[in-house]
Design a protein around this motif. Structure first.
Motif, PDB file in Angstrom:
ATOM      1  N   PRO A 111       2.769  11.343  -2.748  1.00 44.17           N
ATOM      2  CA  PRO A 111       1.453  12.134  -2.685  1.00 44.17           C
ATOM      3  C   PRO A 111       1.806  13.137  -1.584  1.00 44.17           C
ATOM      4  CG  PRO A 111       1.339  10.060  -1.870  1.00 44.17           C
ATOM      5  CD  PRO A 111       2.360   9.955  -2.483  1.00 44.17           C
ATOM      6  N   GLU A 112       2.883  12.959  -0.677  1.00 38.56           N
ATOM      7  CA  GLU A 112       2.925  14.074   0.054  1.00 38.56           C
ATOM      8  C   GLU A 112       4.400  13.767   0.786  1.00 38.56           C
ATOM      9  OE1 GLU A 112      -0.050  13.656   3.128  1.00 38.56           O
ATOM     10  OE2 GLU A 112       0.813  11.847   3.927  1.00 38.56           O
ATOM     11  N   PRO A 113       4.896  14.696   1.443  1.00 41.33           N
ATOM     12  CA  PRO A 113       6.238  14.235   2.174  1.00 41.33           C
ATOM     13  C   PRO A 113       6.246  13.201   2.921  1.00 41.33           C
ATOM     14  CG  PRO A 113       5.912  16.516   2.183  1.00 41.33           C
ATOM     15  CD  PRO A 113       4.627  15.978   1.776  1.00 41.33           C
ATOM     16  N   LEU A 114       7.200  12.210   2.906  1.00 42.38           N
ATOM     17  CA  LEU A 114       7.086  11.048   3.783  1.00 42.38           C
ATOM     18  C   LEU A 114       8.724  10.869   4.314  1.00 42.38           C
ATOM     19  CD1 LEU A 114       5.770   8.534   4.731  1.00 42.38           C
ATOM     20  CD2 LEU A 114       6.568   7.414   2.696  1.00 42.38           C
ATOM     21  N   ALA A 115       8.839  11.235   5.528  1.00 38.57           N
ATOM     22  CA  ALA A 115      10.171  10.975   6.158  1.00 38.57           C
ATOM     23  C   ALA A 115      10.619   9.700   6.104  1.00 38.57           C
ATOM     24  CB  ALA A 115      10.098  11.429   7.860  1.00 38.57           C
ATOM     25  N   LEU A 116       9.946   8.653   6.107  1.00 40.59           N
ATOM     26  CA  LEU A 116      10.299   7.336   6.052  1.00 40.59           C
ATOM     27  C   LEU A 116      10.847   6.957   4.474  1.00 40.59           C
ATOM     28  CD1 LEU A 116       8.529   4.860   8.081  1.00 40.59           C
ATOM     29  CD2 LEU A 116       9.148   3.812   5.886  1.00 40.59           C
TER      30      LEU A 116
ATOM     31  N   ARG B 247       0.845  -1.134  -0.004  1.00 39.56           N
ATOM     32  CA  ARG B 247       0.079   0.103  -0.015  1.00 39.56           C
ATOM     33  C   ARG B 247       0.706   1.278   0.015  1.00 39.56           C
ATOM     34  NH1 ARG B 247      -3.208  -3.118   3.373  1.00 39.56           N
ATOM     35  NH2 ARG B 247      -2.598  -1.946   5.229  1.00 39.56           N
ATOM     36  N   LEU B 248       1.951   1.419   0.662  1.00 42.67           N
ATOM     37  CA  LEU B 248       2.851   2.348   0.801  1.00 42.67           C
ATOM     38  C   LEU B 248       3.393   2.611  -0.640  1.00 42.67           C
ATOM     39  CD1 LEU B 248       4.651   4.504   2.141  1.00 42.67           C
ATOM     40  CD2 LEU B 248       6.374   2.685   2.559  1.00 42.67           C
ATOM     41  N   TRP B 249       4.009   1.616  -1.274  1.00 40.54           N
ATOM     42  CA  TRP B 249       4.635   1.619  -2.383  1.00 40.54           C
ATOM     43  C   TRP B 249       3.383   2.021  -3.515  1.00 40.54           C
ATOM     44  CZ3 TRP B 249       9.361   2.731  -3.809  1.00 40.54           C
ATOM     45  CH2 TRP B 249      10.247   2.582  -2.777  1.00 40.54           C
ATOM     46  N   GLN B 250       2.289   1.671  -3.355  1.00 42.54           N
ATOM     47  CA  GLN B 250       1.125   1.872  -4.539  1.00 42.54           C
ATOM     48  C   GLN B 250       0.881   3.302  -4.393  1.00 42.54           C
ATOM     49  OE1 GLN B 250      -1.843  -0.803  -3.210  1.00 42.54           O
ATOM     50  NE2 GLN B 250      -0.963  -2.477  -4.092  1.00 42.54           N
ATOM     51  N   SER B 251       1.172   3.992  -3.342  1.00 38.31           N
ATOM     52  CA  SER B 251       0.913   5.553  -3.398  1.00 38.31           C
ATOM     53  C   SER B 251       1.924   6.444  -4.232  1.00 38.31           C
ATOM     54  CB  SER B 251       0.582   5.985  -2.157  1.00 38.31           C
ATOM     55  OG  SER B 251       1.723   5.906  -1.287  1.00 38.31           O
ATOM     56  N   ILE B 252       2.980   5.846  -4.518  1.00 36.34           N
ATOM     57  CA  ILE B 252       4.386   6.326  -5.033  1.00 36.34           C
ATOM     58  C   ILE B 252       4.355   6.271  -6.595  1.00 36.34           C
ATOM     59  CG2 ILE B 252       6.711   6.592  -5.027  1.00 36.34           C
ATOM     60  CD1 ILE B 252       6.574   5.664  -2.121  1.00 36.34           C
ATOM     61  N   GLU B 253       4.341   7.183  -7.418  1.00 41.30           N
ATOM     62  CA  GLU B 253       4.392   7.229  -8.653  1.00 41.30           C
ATOM     63  C   GLU B 253       5.981   7.289  -8.902  1.00 41.30           C
ATOM     64  OE1 GLU B 253       3.127   9.463 -12.763  1.00 41.30           O
ATOM     65  OE2 GLU B 253       2.960  10.482 -10.855  1.00 41.30           O
ATOM     66  N   VAL B 254       6.628   6.273  -9.978  1.00 39.05           N
ATOM     67  CA  VAL B 254       7.789   5.953 -10.384  1.00 39.05           C
ATOM     68  C   VAL B 254       7.884   6.279 -11.881  1.00 39.05           C
ATOM     69  CG1 VAL B 254       9.900   4.739 -10.242  1.00 39.05           C
ATOM     70  CG2 VAL B 254       8.380   4.198  -8.693  1.00 39.05           C
ATOM     71  N   VAL B 255       8.584   7.350 -12.207  1.00 35.38           N
ATOM     72  CA  VAL B 255       8.849   7.719 -13.702  1.00 35.38           C
ATOM     73  C   VAL B 255      10.373   7.882 -14.223  1.00 35.38           C
ATOM     74  CG1 VAL B 255       8.455   9.884 -15.201  1.00 35.38           C
ATOM     75  CG2 VAL B 255       6.754   9.419 -13.320  1.00 35.38           C
ATOM     76  N   PRO B 256      10.726   6.917 -15.223  1.00 36.40           N
ATOM     77  CA  PRO B 256      12.066   6.878 -15.866  1.00 36.40           C
ATOM     78  C   PRO B 256      12.071   8.271 -16.493  1.00 36.40           C
ATOM     79  CG  PRO B 256      10.720   5.118 -16.519  1.00 36.40           C
ATOM     80  CD  PRO B 256       9.599   5.892 -15.707  1.00 36.40           C
ATOM     81  N   VAL B 257      12.910   9.084 -16.192  1.00 35.43           N
ATOM     82  CA  VAL B 257      13.316  10.289 -16.803  1.00 35.43           C
ATOM     83  C   VAL B 257      14.216  10.169 -18.061  1.00 35.43           C
ATOM     84  CG1 VAL B 257      14.385  12.707 -16.511  1.00 35.43           C
ATOM     85  CG2 VAL B 257      13.148  11.553 -14.801  1.00 35.43           C
ATOM     86  N   ASN B 258      15.215   9.420 -17.843  1.00 38.01           N
ATOM     87  CA  ASN B 258      15.938   9.039 -19.046  1.00 38.01           C
ATOM     88  C   ASN B 258      16.479   7.538 -18.533  1.00 38.01           C
ATOM     89  OD1 ASN B 258      18.383   9.311 -17.535  1.00 38.01           O
ATOM     90  ND2 ASN B 258      18.150  11.452 -18.217  1.00 38.01           N
TER      91      ASN B 258
END
Length: 177
Positions: free
Chosen positions: A171-176, A151-162
């Motif tokens: 979705p929001e800052p996450l200290a972890l 669930r934690l990782w599902q909320s994070i979008e990963v985009v290859p820039v190059n």
């Protein structure tokens, strides 16, 4: 004569030696913990050297995506698998597969620049698509382990820039993170 449960007791003369043995064991444990902390986190031997790792407990998996903190195999996984960033002996992040990274001012975007010379065992180069593949595995609801990890990782979008740059959008800052 009253009859009741009888509890085993130590003879009076055994209390002092028992207490001394317990204090010595406690002191030895504190000393060993202190030495382990001073030794630092980095335990990788020089190239061609030998290394021995003691593990207390059974090895259930060496899959780093399934290992929980504190599992016996966590130390071994840190030795045989790389990550984007590792903690140094002082607990500060340093690049492992990433040569550097940037964090947006609002703490919601992390951009990692991969080392250009990293290769898989078959000689293929490490790319942003490999990072994306790994994160997609972490995002899978079928991933064995605690569902809160997926669930934690599902909320994070990963985009290859190059090919050597990947960006994580939270979705929001996450200290972890």
């Amino acid at each position: 004569m009253a009859s009741g449960p009888r509890y085993p007791t130590l003879a009076r003369g055994l209390y002092l030696p028992l207490i001394l043995v317990l204090l010595m064991a406690l002191s030895l444990g504190v000393l060993m913990a202190s030495l382990a902390l001073r030794a630092g986190v980095e335990t990788v031997p020089a190239r061609g050297g030998h290394y021995v790792e003691a593990v207390v407990g059974p090895i259930a998996t060496l899959n780093p995506l399934q290992i929980q903190p504190g599992d016996p195999e966590a130390d071994i996984a840190r030795l045989i698998f790389n990550s984007l960033v590792r903690l140094d002996a002082r607990g500060l992040p340093k690049g492992d597969l990433a040569q550097r990274w940037e964090v947006s001012e609002d703490g919601s975007r992390y951009t990692f620049y991969l080392r250009p010379n990293v290769r898989w065992h078959d000689g293929a180069p490490l790319t942003a698509d490999d990072v994306l593949f790994t994160v997609r595995l972490l995002q899978s609801p079928d991933l064995p382990g605690p569902p809160e990890r997926a669930r934690l990782w599902q909320s994070i979008e990963v985009v290859p820039v190059n090919s050597l740059t990947v960006q994580f959008r939270l979705p929001e800052p996450l200290a972890l993170f």
